[in-house]
Design an enzyme around this catalytic site. Structure first.
Site, PDB file in Angstrom:
ATOM      1  N   ASN A  11       1.034  -1.114   0.399  1.00 45.64           N
ATOM      2  CA  ASN A  11      -0.096  -0.174  -0.051  1.00 45.64           C
ATOM      3  C   ASN A  11       1.151   1.409  -0.304  1.00 45.64           C
ATOM      4  O   ASN A  11       1.610   1.457   1.107  1.00 45.64           O
ATOM      5  CB  ASN A  11      -0.825   0.074   1.302  1.00 45.64           C
ATOM      6  CG  ASN A  11      -1.631   1.303   1.334  1.00 45.64           C
ATOM      7  OD1 ASN A  11      -2.122   1.849   0.107  1.00 45.64           O
ATOM      8  ND2 ASN A  11      -2.000   1.441   2.510  1.00 45.64           N
ATOM      9  N   TRP A  12       0.986   2.142  -1.129  1.00 45.21           N
ATOM     10  CA  TRP A  12       1.704   3.268  -1.448  1.00 45.21           C
ATOM     11  C   TRP A  12       1.760   4.254  -0.363  1.00 45.21           C
ATOM     12  O   TRP A  12       1.904   5.664  -0.133  1.00 45.21           O
ATOM     13  CB  TRP A  12       2.393   3.615  -3.024  1.00 45.21           C
ATOM     14  CG  TRP A  12       2.491   2.449  -3.173  1.00 45.21           C
ATOM     15  CD1 TRP A  12       3.097   0.815  -2.921  1.00 45.21           C
ATOM     16  CD2 TRP A  12       3.637   3.138  -4.808  1.00 45.21           C
ATOM     17  NE1 TRP A  12       4.082   0.096  -3.694  1.00 45.21           N
ATOM     18  CE2 TRP A  12       4.439   0.580  -5.506  1.00 45.21           C
ATOM     19  CE3 TRP A  12       3.042   2.726  -6.234  1.00 45.21           C
ATOM     20  CZ2 TRP A  12       4.649   0.127  -6.379  1.00 45.21           C
ATOM     21  CZ3 TRP A  12       3.472   2.560  -6.969  1.00 45.21           C
ATOM     22  CH2 TRP A  12       3.995   1.701  -7.715  1.00 45.21           C
ATOM     23  N   LYS A  13       0.139   4.292  -0.682  1.00 40.77           N
ATOM     24  CA  LYS A  13      -0.220   5.636  -0.030  1.00 40.77           C
ATOM     25  C   LYS A  13       0.422   6.674  -0.205  1.00 40.77           C
ATOM     26  O   LYS A  13       0.151   6.287  -1.937  1.00 40.77           O
ATOM     27  CB  LYS A  13       0.281   6.228   1.807  1.00 40.77           C
ATOM     28  CG  LYS A  13       0.049   4.127   2.602  1.00 40.77           C
ATOM     29  CD  LYS A  13       0.484   4.247   3.683  1.00 40.77           C
ATOM     30  CE  LYS A  13       0.402   3.343   4.739  1.00 40.77           C
ATOM     31  NZ  LYS A  13      -0.098   3.625   6.144  1.00 40.77           N
ATOM     32  N   HIS A  97      -9.645   1.013   5.035  1.00 37.45           N
ATOM     33  CA  HIS A  97      -8.114   1.505   5.919  1.00 37.45           C
ATOM     34  C   HIS A  97      -7.855   2.274   6.491  1.00 37.45           C
ATOM     35  O   HIS A  97      -9.352   3.180   7.029  1.00 37.45           O
ATOM     36  CB  HIS A  97      -7.334   1.751   4.630  1.00 37.45           C
ATOM     37  CG  HIS A  97      -5.532   1.751   5.445  1.00 37.45           C
ATOM     38  ND1 HIS A  97      -5.299   3.140   6.321  1.00 37.45           N
ATOM     39  CD2 HIS A  97      -4.749   0.909   5.342  1.00 37.45           C
ATOM     40  CE1 HIS A  97      -3.722   2.400   6.618  1.00 37.45           C
ATOM     41  NE2 HIS A  97      -3.500   1.947   6.397  1.00 37.45           N
ATOM     42  N   GLU A  99      -6.512   5.133   7.550  1.00 34.98           N
ATOM     43  CA  GLU A  99      -6.095   6.830   7.438  1.00 34.98           C
ATOM     44  C   GLU A  99      -8.024   7.323   7.005  1.00 34.98           C
ATOM     45  O   GLU A  99      -7.857   8.152   6.993  1.00 34.98           O
ATOM     46  CB  GLU A  99      -5.051   6.343   6.445  1.00 34.98           C
ATOM     47  CG  GLU A  99      -3.399   5.952   7.063  1.00 34.98           C
ATOM     48  CD  GLU A  99      -2.237   5.579   6.797  1.00 34.98           C
ATOM     49  OE1 GLU A  99      -2.396   5.506   5.449  1.00 34.98           O
ATOM     50  OE2 GLU A  99      -1.529   5.057   7.749  1.00 34.98           O
ATOM     51  N   GLU A 167      -4.445  -4.900  10.977  1.00 36.09           N
ATOM     52  CA  GLU A 167      -3.974  -4.053  11.162  1.00 36.09           C
ATOM     53  C   GLU A 167      -3.930  -2.553  12.542  1.00 36.09           C
ATOM     54  O   GLU A 167      -4.790  -1.886  12.720  1.00 36.09           O
ATOM     55  CB  GLU A 167      -3.315  -2.766  10.091  1.00 36.09           C
ATOM     56  CG  GLU A 167      -3.891  -3.512   8.391  1.00 36.09           C
ATOM     57  CD  GLU A 167      -3.122  -2.247   7.673  1.00 36.09           C
ATOM     58  OE1 GLU A 167      -1.683  -2.583   7.255  1.00 36.09           O
ATOM     59  OE2 GLU A 167      -3.392  -1.322   7.602  1.00 36.09           O
ATOM     60  N   GLY A 173       3.149   2.375  10.888  1.00 37.35           N
ATOM     61  CA  GLY A 173       3.621   3.083  10.457  1.00 37.35           C
ATOM     62  C   GLY A 173       5.101   3.976  11.155  1.00 37.35           C
ATOM     63  O   GLY A 173       5.569   4.959  11.322  1.00 37.35           O
ATOM     64  N   SER A 213       3.808  -1.673   9.999  1.00 38.62           N
ATOM     65  CA  SER A 213       5.659  -1.542  10.124  1.00 38.62           C
ATOM     66  C   SER A 213       6.072  -3.433   9.920  1.00 38.62           C
ATOM     67  O   SER A 213       7.053  -4.093  10.630  1.00 38.62           O
ATOM     68  CB  SER A 213       5.776  -1.338  11.635  1.00 38.62           C
ATOM     69  OG  SER A 213       5.342   0.368  11.998  1.00 38.62           O
ATOM     70  N   GLY A 234       3.185  -0.990   3.792  1.00 39.75           N
ATOM     71  CA  GLY A 234       3.491   0.501   3.979  1.00 39.75           C
ATOM     72  C   GLY A 234       4.660   0.557   3.599  1.00 39.75           C
ATOM     73  O   GLY A 234       5.303   0.706   2.274  1.00 39.75           O
ATOM     74  N   GLY A 235       5.357   1.271   4.149  1.00 44.69           N
ATOM     75  CA  GLY A 235       7.172   1.726   3.611  1.00 44.69           C
ATOM     76  C   GLY A 235       7.914   1.193   3.226  1.00 44.69           C
ATOM     77  O   GLY A 235       8.177   1.336   2.451  1.00 44.69           O
TER      78      GLY A 235
END
Ligand code: PGA
Length: 253
Positions: A11-13, A97, A99, A167, A173, A213, A234-235
């Site tokens: 997931n690149w956000k 998600h 966010e 999650e 993150g 993470s 993510g990251g």
């Protein structure tokens, strides 16, 4: 030996232009050449989807979107429909998600509508659930409430098109990963919930990911847990090399 096919999703956000997306895909594809028996998915921002879809035609690397609107067409400024996502080559969409829930006001009613429109349009959905740090002691209540409300009206047949991602919001993150044991415990609770609200076959078939993470260094021990069927990353998914290492960790299970 589980029958569930693992999924590693990146997931690149809000990262990467179309140009940067192209560079990433060209770097990643050769690293996936020998990957079999695992679904690998990238989830770039909307503005990269068309370019990504063209590059991925005929490839096993799959494409997903980070969100979708719950109506199929109309006067919804700024929104994107399932039809538009499919036209870009998406086969998956993230729904709920944290966010979106925490920063954009997607409550469980909205999440349920988005889930329904995605599945009606033949997109596969990744439904994200999870608790904040202050809710951690009440994790079961929180997740049970989310599942009950988000899956309203979804029958056992339709459920097979859903992947759930657990999650914990405190792990997203932050560099704080849930320990494999904690992640396993919550994910097996989710599986038990599916068994009691659907049936044992639905529970055994349900693919459930961990996210928060996930990195090359911790992926193997998380993915070794019996109920963890993959990762939502993510990251560490923004760099082709580290994303490929996480895919490798799933292959070695
Ligand atoms: P992270 O994000 O891997 O950067 O923690 C995970 C996610 O939000 O899906």
């Amino acid at each position: 030996m589980t029958m569930r096919r693992p999924l590693i999703a990146g997931n690149w956000k809000m990262h990467k232009t179309a140009e940067e997306t192209e560079r990433f895909i060209k770097e990643l594809l050769p690293k996936l050449e020998n990957v079999e028996d695992i679904d690998v998915l990238i989830i770039p921002p909307y503005t990269s989807l068309d370019r990504a879809g063209r590059l991925l035609q005929g490839k096993s690397l799959q494409l997903g979107a980070q969100d979708v609107h719950y109506e199929t067409e109309g006067a919804f400024t700024g929104a994107i429909s399932t039809h538009m996502l499919k036209a870009c080559g998406c086969s998956y969409v993230l729904v709920g998600h944290s966010e979106r829930r925490e920063l954009f006001g997607d409550d469980d009613t909205i999440v349920a509508r988005k889930l329904n429109v995605a599945l009606d349009s033949d997109l596969k959905a990744i439904l994200c659930v999870g608790e904040t740090l202050s809710e951690h002691d009440l994790v079961e209540e929180k997740i049970t409430r989310q599942l009950t409300q988000d899956l309203t009206g979804i029958d056992a047949m339709t459920l097979t098109k859903i992947t759930i991602a657990y999650e914990p919001i405190w792990a997203i993150g932050t560099g704080k990963t849930a320990t494999p044991e904690v992640a396993q415990e919550t994910i097996s609770m989710i599986r038990r919930w599916i068994a009691s609200h659907y049936d044992e076959a639905a529970a055994q078939g349900m693919r459930i990911l961990y996210g928060g993470s996930v990195k090359p260094a911790n992926a193997k021990s998380l993915l070794a847990q019996p109920d963890i069927d993959g990762a939502l990353v993510g990251g560490a998914a923004l760099v082709a090399e580290s994303f490929a290492q996480i895919v490798d960790a799933a292959r070695l299970q």
